[in-house]
Design a protein around this motif. Structure first.
Motif, PDB file in Angstrom:
ATOM      1  N   GLU A 153       0.835  -1.204   0.000  1.00 20.91           N
ATOM      2  CA  GLU A 153       0.000   0.000   0.000  1.00 20.91           C
ATOM      3  C   GLU A 153       0.865   1.248   0.000  1.00 20.91           C
ATOM      4  O   GLU A 153       0.553   2.234  -0.684  1.00 20.91           O
ATOM      5  N   ALA A 154       1.963   1.216   0.752  1.00 18.39           N
ATOM      6  CA  ALA A 154       2.874   2.361   0.779  1.00 18.39           C
ATOM      7  C   ALA A 154       3.496   2.587  -0.596  1.00 18.39           C
ATOM      8  O   ALA A 154       3.633   3.731  -1.052  1.00 18.39           O
ATOM      9  N   MET A 155       3.858   1.508  -1.275  1.00 12.49           N
ATOM     10  CA  MET A 155       4.441   1.619  -2.617  1.00 12.49           C
ATOM     11  C   MET A 155       3.432   2.195  -3.605  1.00 12.49           C
ATOM     12  O   MET A 155       3.788   2.979  -4.491  1.00 12.49           O
ATOM     13  N   TYR A 203       2.749  10.322  -3.245  1.00 12.16           N
ATOM     14  CA  TYR A 203       2.618  10.635  -1.820  1.00 12.16           C
ATOM     15  C   TYR A 203       3.793  10.056  -1.033  1.00 12.16           C
ATOM     16  O   TYR A 203       4.075   8.857  -1.112  1.00 12.16           O
ATOM     17  N   THR A 204       4.441  10.914  -0.259  1.00 11.60           N
ATOM     18  CA  THR A 204       5.602  10.482   0.536  1.00 11.60           C
ATOM     19  C   THR A 204       5.400  10.711   2.029  1.00 11.60           C
ATOM     20  O   THR A 204       6.279  10.390   2.823  1.00 11.60           O
ATOM     21  N   MET A 205       4.246  11.273   2.419  1.00 11.93           N
ATOM     22  CA  MET A 205       3.907  11.463   3.840  1.00 11.93           C
ATOM     23  C   MET A 205       2.594  10.734   4.074  1.00 11.93           C
ATOM     24  O   MET A 205       1.546  11.136   3.564  1.00 11.93           O
ATOM     25  N   LEU A 206       2.667   9.633   4.850  1.00  6.23           N
ATOM     26  CA  LEU A 206       1.525   8.745   4.995  1.00  6.23           C
ATOM     27  C   LEU A 206       1.166   8.505   6.456  1.00  6.23           C
ATOM     28  O   LEU A 206       1.960   8.749   7.352  1.00  6.23           O
ATOM     29  N   LYS A 207      -0.043   7.995   6.662  1.00  2.20           N
ATOM     30  CA  LYS A 207      -0.474   7.538   7.974  1.00  2.20           C
ATOM     31  C   LYS A 207      -0.292   6.021   8.032  1.00  2.20           C
ATOM     32  O   LYS A 207      -0.672   5.316   7.091  1.00  2.20           O
ATOM     33  N   PHE A 208       0.303   5.521   9.102  1.00  5.24           N
ATOM     34  CA  PHE A 208       0.431   4.080   9.316  1.00  5.24           C
ATOM     35  C   PHE A 208      -0.646   3.675  10.303  1.00  5.24           C
ATOM     36  O   PHE A 208      -0.606   4.075  11.473  1.00  5.24           O
ATOM     37  N   PHE A 209      -1.619   2.884   9.810  1.00  2.93           N
ATOM     38  CA  PHE A 209      -2.802   2.591  10.632  1.00  2.93           C
ATOM     39  C   PHE A 209      -3.358   1.210  10.318  1.00  2.93           C
ATOM     40  O   PHE A 209      -3.391   0.816   9.157  1.00  2.93           O
TER      41      PHE A 209
END
Length: 215
Positions: free
Chosen positions: A123-125, A132-138
């Motif tokens: 999902e991050a990839m 997008y390079t600033m994400l929420k880890f949830f």
């Protein structure tokens, strides 16, 4: 006006850098909005995430948006309608538990910097592929906590995170010490019992303690 994913991440990162903790707020009574925001801002936590989980949420955002020194965002963005309503209410940023193309299209069209939620490296990839390079880890703790986020960071060092979900005073430093973590989201700074009692001084003190966490 539209915002690009690169711009969205840059602006979201600036907001995340304001303090080590972003309060995650579930507010049921709009009368609590202004004094709650004032207490949190006075305690050193200016970035505030109001979750769209209560009927009062949009009115709460409207009230908090008027508090000097505060930067109010909308959490639990799920649909384009949520995005439009949050922006009209005065939200300066958005946060989502996950991410869909339709939701991100709406955020970009509404010029709303957003933290898309991810739980896996795939999902991050996908978010990185979009820009997008600033994400929420949830949800952070349920997904393996700080060790999992550290592991994700090894092959994806260009992505930064705001972990949310199970973050507490006891484990916050384990997240904040990671090089890929800018801040963390936490609800403990505004416990429901203190909000109901209107004990704004106690909330301000909790915020002050959280604002001094090292990162």
């Amino acid at each position: 006006m539209t915002i690009t994913p690169t711009q969205a991440s840059a602006q979201a990162r600036e907001i995340c850098e304001l303090a080590p903790i972003v309060p995650v707020l579930v507010v049921h009574d709009v009368a609590h909005a202004r004094p709650l925001a004032e207490a949190l801002v006075a305690g050193g936590l200016p970035a505030l995430e109001v979750t769209l989980r209560t009927p009062a949420a949009l009115d709460v955002i409207r009230e908090m948006a008027q508090v000097e020194g505060g930067v109010v965002g909308a959490g639990t963005l799920l649909t384009p309608a949520d995005v439009k309503a949050a922006k009209e209410a005065g939200a300066k940023f958005g946060v989502s538990p996950g991410a869909t193309d339709k939701l991100l299209d709406a955020c970009e069209a509404e010029d709303l910097p957003t933290l898309p939620g991810v739980a896996t490296s795939s999902e991050a990839m996908k978010m990185l592929e979009r820009g997008y390079t600033m994400l929420k880890f949830f949800p952070a703790e349920a997904n393996g906590g700080a060790p999992a986020l550290k592991a994700i960071g090894a092959p994806l060092p260009q992505i930064s995170f705001c972990p949310t979900g199970g973050v507490s005073p006891q484990n916050a430093n384990s997240y904040l010490s990671l090089p890929n973590v800018v801040c963390a989201g936490g609800s403990w700074v505004a416990p429901s019992d203190l909000v109901k009692k209107g004990d704004w001084k106690a909330i301000e003190e909790l915020a002050r303690e959280a604002s001094q966490l090292s990162r």
